[in-house]
Design a protein around this motif. Structure first.
Motif, mmCIF file in Angstrom:
data_model
loop_
_atom_site.group_PDB
_atom_site.id
_atom_site.type_symbol
_atom_site.label_atom_id
_atom_site.label_comp_id
_atom_site.label_asym_id
_atom_site.label_seq_id
_atom_site.Cartn_x
_atom_site.Cartn_y
_atom_site.Cartn_z
ATOM 1 N N PRO A 386 0.807 -1.164 0.414
ATOM 2 C CA PRO A 386 -0.060 0.195 -0.110
ATOM 3 C C PRO A 386 0.622 1.427 -0.267
ATOM 4 O O PRO A 386 2.121 1.442 0.259
ATOM 5 C CB PRO A 386 -0.854 -0.251 1.564
ATOM 6 N N PRO A 387 0.199 2.358 -0.404
ATOM 7 C CA PRO A 387 1.228 3.528 0.079
ATOM 8 C C PRO A 387 1.561 3.852 1.423
ATOM 9 O O PRO A 387 0.802 2.861 2.184
ATOM 10 C CB PRO A 387 0.039 4.748 -0.799
ATOM 11 N N SER A 388 2.959 4.747 0.985
ATOM 12 C CA SER A 388 2.916 5.216 2.548
ATOM 13 C C SER A 388 2.185 5.603 2.667
ATOM 14 O O SER A 388 2.995 6.284 4.882
ATOM 15 C CB SER A 388 4.972 5.681 2.144
ATOM 16 N N ASP A 389 1.525 6.855 2.343
ATOM 17 C CA ASP A 389 0.471 7.552 3.655
ATOM 18 C C ASP A 389 -0.355 6.880 3.977
ATOM 19 O O ASP A 389 -0.746 7.208 5.101
ATOM 20 C CB ASP A 389 0.106 8.548 2.451
ATOM 21 N N ASN A 390 -0.681 5.177 3.979
ATOM 22 C CA ASN A 390 -0.866 4.683 4.863
ATOM 23 C C ASN A 390 -0.270 3.796 5.810
ATOM 24 O O ASN A 390 0.128 2.102 5.115
ATOM 25 C CB ASN A 390 -2.218 3.444 3.694
ATOM 26 N N ALA A 391 -0.174 4.456 6.630
ATOM 27 C CA ALA A 391 0.874 3.819 7.466
ATOM 28 C C ALA A 391 0.683 2.389 7.930
ATOM 29 O O ALA A 391 1.544 0.939 8.532
ATOM 30 C CB ALA A 391 1.775 4.238 8.760
ATOM 31 N N GLU A 392 -0.387 1.890 8.538
ATOM 32 C CA GLU A 392 -0.867 0.908 9.612
ATOM 33 C C GLU A 392 -1.139 0.034 8.133
ATOM 34 O O GLU A 392 -0.554 -1.449 8.237
ATOM 35 C CB GLU A 392 -2.721 1.499 10.328
ATOM 36 N N ALA A 393 -1.574 0.079 6.962
ATOM 37 C CA ALA A 393 -2.111 -1.314 6.193
ATOM 38 C C ALA A 393 -0.861 -1.210 4.992
ATOM 39 O O ALA A 393 -0.681 -2.566 5.298
ATOM 40 C CB ALA A 393 -2.591 -0.455 4.703
ATOM 41 N N ARG A 394 0.896 -0.382 5.133
ATOM 42 C CA ARG A 394 1.684 -0.546 5.305
ATOM 43 C C ARG A 394 2.854 -1.427 6.187
ATOM 44 O O ARG A 394 3.097 -2.166 5.614
ATOM 45 C CB ARG A 394 2.621 -0.031 4.620
ATOM 46 N N ARG A 395 1.939 -0.911 7.111
ATOM 47 C CA ARG A 395 3.213 -2.704 8.032
ATOM 48 C C ARG A 395 2.161 -3.930 7.974
ATOM 49 O O ARG A 395 3.173 -4.406 7.728
ATOM 50 C CB ARG A 395 3.058 -1.760 8.815
ATOM 51 N N THR A 396 1.287 -3.645 7.852
ATOM 52 C CA THR A 396 0.606 -4.785 7.687
ATOM 53 C C THR A 396 1.350 -5.794 7.030
ATOM 54 O O THR A 396 0.911 -6.565 6.528
ATOM 55 C CB THR A 396 -1.041 -4.749 8.294
ATOM 56 N N ALA A 397 0.904 -5.118 5.342
ATOM 57 C CA ALA A 397 1.481 -5.417 4.300
ATOM 58 C C ALA A 397 2.532 -6.159 3.949
ATOM 59 O O ALA A 397 3.379 -7.066 3.355
ATOM 60 C CB ALA A 397 1.073 -4.790 3.265
#
Length: 461
Positions: A386-397
């Protein structure tokens, strides 16, 4: 094409039958599990097959209007080395592979494990069938048997023991905890209830995880690759030897990829980069446009075994057709039919959206590069970043990407070609891993900073 090459290929007949390979140690309940799936007794529950014989038996059945062919195999038993002559074991393995090729490939692996037998052969069996034989190209599920007297709910066993599998970096696409007792032969109402619950757990697991497109490949290539890896796995380890580092071939689709595939004459590879991904070292080689058709040169210059994992990176904002054409070239040249392919879709909000974007052109002719493409040929694992501006979704991904990369690379083995199970005679020696020049090492969590997908860091060894 020569007459010899024509004869070496086995025609695959289109079939709706789904092929399921059941494996595990002898005595864990594989035949009883097959009877549970069938809902009747079709497989003999007593077998004299011991050791790693690779003997198999095929059972054809139908469940809820879906035809299945279930292949019952002999597994690898602790302390059983030498009980079966190597030549016989190899003949049986070849026959298994030939029969599966003729049967339209493999849709699912079922690892049958007994709850009371979590011992060192757990990983050996897993690597034998999932990595060496099936090249980590098919879904795999675990079915835990022997839980008829488990004090808690049967499904609770997995939550209490899944760390055992995680520590061994074993990946499963699903699991079921069951008893394989025959419901008609038990008197206890509780046991009878558990028997019925077990079948209700196993049937949906199989239906939901069987691959939509079976995995199959040319017979000769599969047999030779599987035999080489099986031989290396069974080779007695030498003292003071270390496990080879998995090799990753990574292609990152540029934002503007205008050059024809493989058009640049200079195809020398950059040095490998030793990257730490969640505590696991990987030797990553960056593949550029000019390298897309240089898989043979990669084997000659880098490692004769080729890559253990292919990673193709693109963006959800890129043209899907262009991505698929380059992925097909990457997949075809670097042996993707025998190696796992991971597709990472940047800026996709979720794995589901990445999957839908990637498969939007299924069954569409992508013939610009002289190729046609469909999802079945590529057999890709699709993940989102996911895009870097969605920090939580990015960490999970990122965490999921780490687990995927850790578990989906082939078990790295490299051996010199010798005769039938030559390791028994001490004639086998692992080849040295070629690291390439100018290697760099990233000790931090590379994926969390996306350094695997963007220009390499400057830190040197």
């Amino acid at each position: 094409m020569s007459q010899r090459k024509r004869a070496s290929r086995v025609p695959v007949v289109a079939s709706t039958t789904q092929n399921i390979v059941v494996f595990g140690e002898s005595g864990v309940g594989k035949s009883s599990l097959i009877n549970l799936i069938a809902g009747r007794s079709i497989a003999a529950t007593s077998s004299g097959a011991k050791g790693c014989t690779f003997r198999h038996k095929k059972y054809e059945l139908q469940v809820d209007d879906t035809p299945y062919a279930i292949w019952d195999t002999a597994g690898l038993d602790e302390g059983a080395f030498g009980t079966v002559p190597a030549e016989i074991a190899e003949v049986h393995l070849k026959q298994l592979l030939h029969d599966l090729t003729r049967a339209n490939g493999i849709h699912l692996l079922v690892y049958c494990v007994r709850a009371s037998r979590l011992r060192k052969t757990l990983l050996s069996n897993y690597n034998l069938f999932y990595s060496a034989i099936c090249r980590k190209k098919v879904p795999i599920v675990a079915v835990v048997t022997g839980l008829e007297n488990y004090e808690e709910e049967m499904q609770d066993w997995w939550a209490a023991n899944e760390t055992e599998f995680a520590m061994l970096k074993m990946h499963f696409d699903g699991h079921a905890c069951v008893t394989t007792l025959d419901a008609d032969k038990v008197n206890s109402p509780i046991l009878k209830q558990r028997c019925h619950a077990s079948r209700r757990a196993v049937l949906p697991l199989i239906a939901s995880t069987c691959a939509r497109d079976r995995w199959g490949t040319e017979q000769d290539g599969w047999v030779s690759a599987a035999l080489a890896d099986v031989r290396a796995m069974f080779k007695p380890p030498r003292q003071n030897t270390t496990q080879p580092t998995p090799i990753v071939a990574l292609y990152d689709l540029p934002a503007r990829s205008l050059d024809p595939i493989g058009s640049v004459k200079d195809t020398s590879f950059e040095g490998g980069h030793l990257v730490d991904v969640g505590g696991s070292p990987l030797l990553v080689y960056r593949i550029r446009d000019q390298h897309l058709r240089s898989g043979v040169r990669f084997k000659k210059q880098i490692a004769s075994r080729g890559a253990d994992l292919l990673i193709f990176c693109t963006s959800i904002h890129s043209d899907t057709g262009a991505s698929r054409r380059r992925a097909a070239a990457f997949h075809g040249s670097y042996g993707g039919d025998m190696r796992p392919l991971l597709v990472v879709v940047r800026d996709a909000p979720s794995d589901e959206s990445a999957y839908e974007w990637w498969h939007a052109l299924d069954d569409v002719d992508l013939g610009k590069e002289g190729m046609t493409d469909n999802a079945g040929k590529l057999q890709a694992i699709v993940r989102a970043l996911p895009p870097s501006d969605n920090a939580e979704a990015r960490r999970t991904a990122v965490a999921r990407l780490q687990r995927t990369i850790q578990t989906r690379s082939l078990q790295p083995v490299e051996v010199a070609p010798t005769g039938c199970f030559g390791w028994l005679m001490g004639g086998r020696r692992p080849a040295k891993l070629k690291l390439g020049t100018g290697s760099t090492m990233v000790m931090e969590d590379a994926l969390s900073r996306c350094e695997v997908w963007v220009p390499w860091p400057a830190r040197r060894l």
